[in-house]
Design an enzyme around this catalytic site. Structure first.
Site, short mmCIF file in Angstrom:
data_model
loop_
_atom_site.label_atom_id
_atom_site.label_comp_id
_atom_site.label_asym_id
_atom_site.label_seq_id
_atom_site.Cartn_x
_atom_site.Cartn_y
_atom_site.Cartn_z
N ASP A 151 -33.12 31.79 25.16
CA ASP A 151 -33.42 31.27 26.50
C ASP A 151 -34.79 31.75 27.00
O ASP A 151 -35.30 32.79 26.57
CB ASP A 151 -32.38 31.78 27.51
CG ASP A 151 -31.01 31.16 27.30
OD1 ASP A 151 -30.85 30.32 26.39
OD2 ASP A 151 -30.10 31.53 28.05
N HIS A 190 -33.56 24.34 30.14
CA HIS A 190 -33.11 25.51 30.90
C HIS A 190 -33.68 25.44 32.32
O HIS A 190 -34.00 26.47 32.91
CB HIS A 190 -33.55 26.78 30.17
CG HIS A 190 -32.85 28.04 30.59
ND1 HIS A 190 -31.50 28.12 30.80
CD2 HIS A 190 -33.33 29.30 30.82
CE1 HIS A 190 -31.18 29.36 31.15
NE2 HIS A 190 -32.28 30.10 31.18
N HIS A 248 -36.46 27.85 36.50
CA HIS A 248 -35.52 28.96 36.37
C HIS A 248 -35.12 29.55 37.72
O HIS A 248 -35.06 30.75 37.92
CB HIS A 248 -36.09 30.07 35.46
CG HIS A 248 -35.03 30.89 34.79
ND1 HIS A 248 -34.38 31.94 35.39
CD2 HIS A 248 -34.47 30.80 33.56
CE1 HIS A 248 -33.50 32.47 34.56
NE2 HIS A 248 -33.52 31.79 33.45
N HIS A 257 -32.74 36.03 24.04
CA HIS A 257 -33.90 35.63 24.85
C HIS A 257 -35.21 35.83 24.07
O HIS A 257 -35.40 36.88 23.45
CB HIS A 257 -33.97 36.45 26.15
CG HIS A 257 -32.93 36.05 27.15
ND1 HIS A 257 -31.61 36.40 27.02
CD2 HIS A 257 -33.01 35.30 28.28
CE1 HIS A 257 -30.92 35.89 28.04
NE2 HIS A 257 -31.75 35.23 28.82
#
Ligand SMILES: [Zn+2]
Length: 244
Positions: A52, A103, A107, A198
């Site tokens: 991510d 995503h 964010h 990540h």
């Protein structure tokens, strides 16, 4: 006086019901009931790695190198504005055969956003990935794994499968050394696992530790009999299973 108090409490409850249903209620419904949200794949000895918050100019390239060296294809849930800042990196992820996920654009926590802002976050995130890579993302993961109702529905309208995870080795706040990241994943691994990692974000030391952990994590997963497959293969096995 009690009547006034009860009336006030009732009014407050009614006023809060909508926002609670929109945010926390959505999370309970879609996650608790697994309503269209995938947290793990089928009960086969395969797992998928997911990354991510990238692409990141410092951390994404060595992670791509580590995956290539091990012959692993993963999924990258990208943040739209970071794709716009590093489109060549997004293309490199795509060219290496990894799956692309949305995503959101910036964010932001979806529980803080209005419906129209939520739609914009989902749409702009997808558009940034598509423009940079020429590929429409097939998956959606909300920041911090938290949906609101609008974003949940919108991702579905864009034909993005809504994906969470079943294993998350990295801490939210405290740094985790590479050895612990690898051993945690190997210890928790189960058939159909979706592993959340990540290539940017979280604790500042996390992406580097994750990159360092990858060779051992992958080798030990394979030693335990797990095949490490792209998300599309993990989910495809699920579809075959339900069809058959
Ligand atoms: Zn994130």
């Amino acid at each position: 006086m009690p009547d006034v108090l009860w009336t006030g409490l009732a009014a407050a409850a009614v006023a809060l019901a909508g926002p609670i249903a929109y945010t926390a209620g959505t999370q309970v419904v879609v996650s608790g009931l697994r309503l269209g949200v995938v947290k793990r794949g089928p009960a086969r000895p395969m797992v998928a790695l997911t990354f991510d918050d990238g692409p990141d100019p410092v951390h994404t390239p060595p992670i791509l190198d580590a995956l290539a060296a091990a012959g692993v294809r993963a999924a990258f849930f990208m943040v739209g504005r970071r794709v716009e800042a590093a489109p060549a990196l997004a293309r490199a992820v795509r060219a290496a055969g990894h799956d692309l996920g949305n995503h959101t654009y910036a964010h932001r926590h979806l529980w803080m956003l209005t419906p129209s802002a939520s739609i914009a976050e989902v749409d702009r995130g997808a558009a940034a990935v598509a423009e940079a890579t020429g590929t429409t993302p097939r998956y959606f993961r909300p920041p911090w794994g938290t949906f609101n109702w609008t974003a949940y529905v919108r991702a579905g309208q864009l034909n993005e499968a809504r994906i969470l995870w079943s294993i998350r080795p990295e801490g939210w706040l405290l740094p985790a050394p590479a050895s612990r990241l690898a051993s945690y994943v190997v210890r928790k691994a189960h058939p159909g696992a979706i592993i959340n990692l990540h290539d940017r974000g979280g604790h500042p030391s996390t992406p580097a530790a994750t990159c360092e952990a990858l060779p051992r994590m992958i080798a030990e997963l394979r030693d335990r009999g797990f095949e490490i497959v792209p998300l599309r293969v993990l989910l495809g096995a699920s579809e075959q299973k339900s069809a058959g």
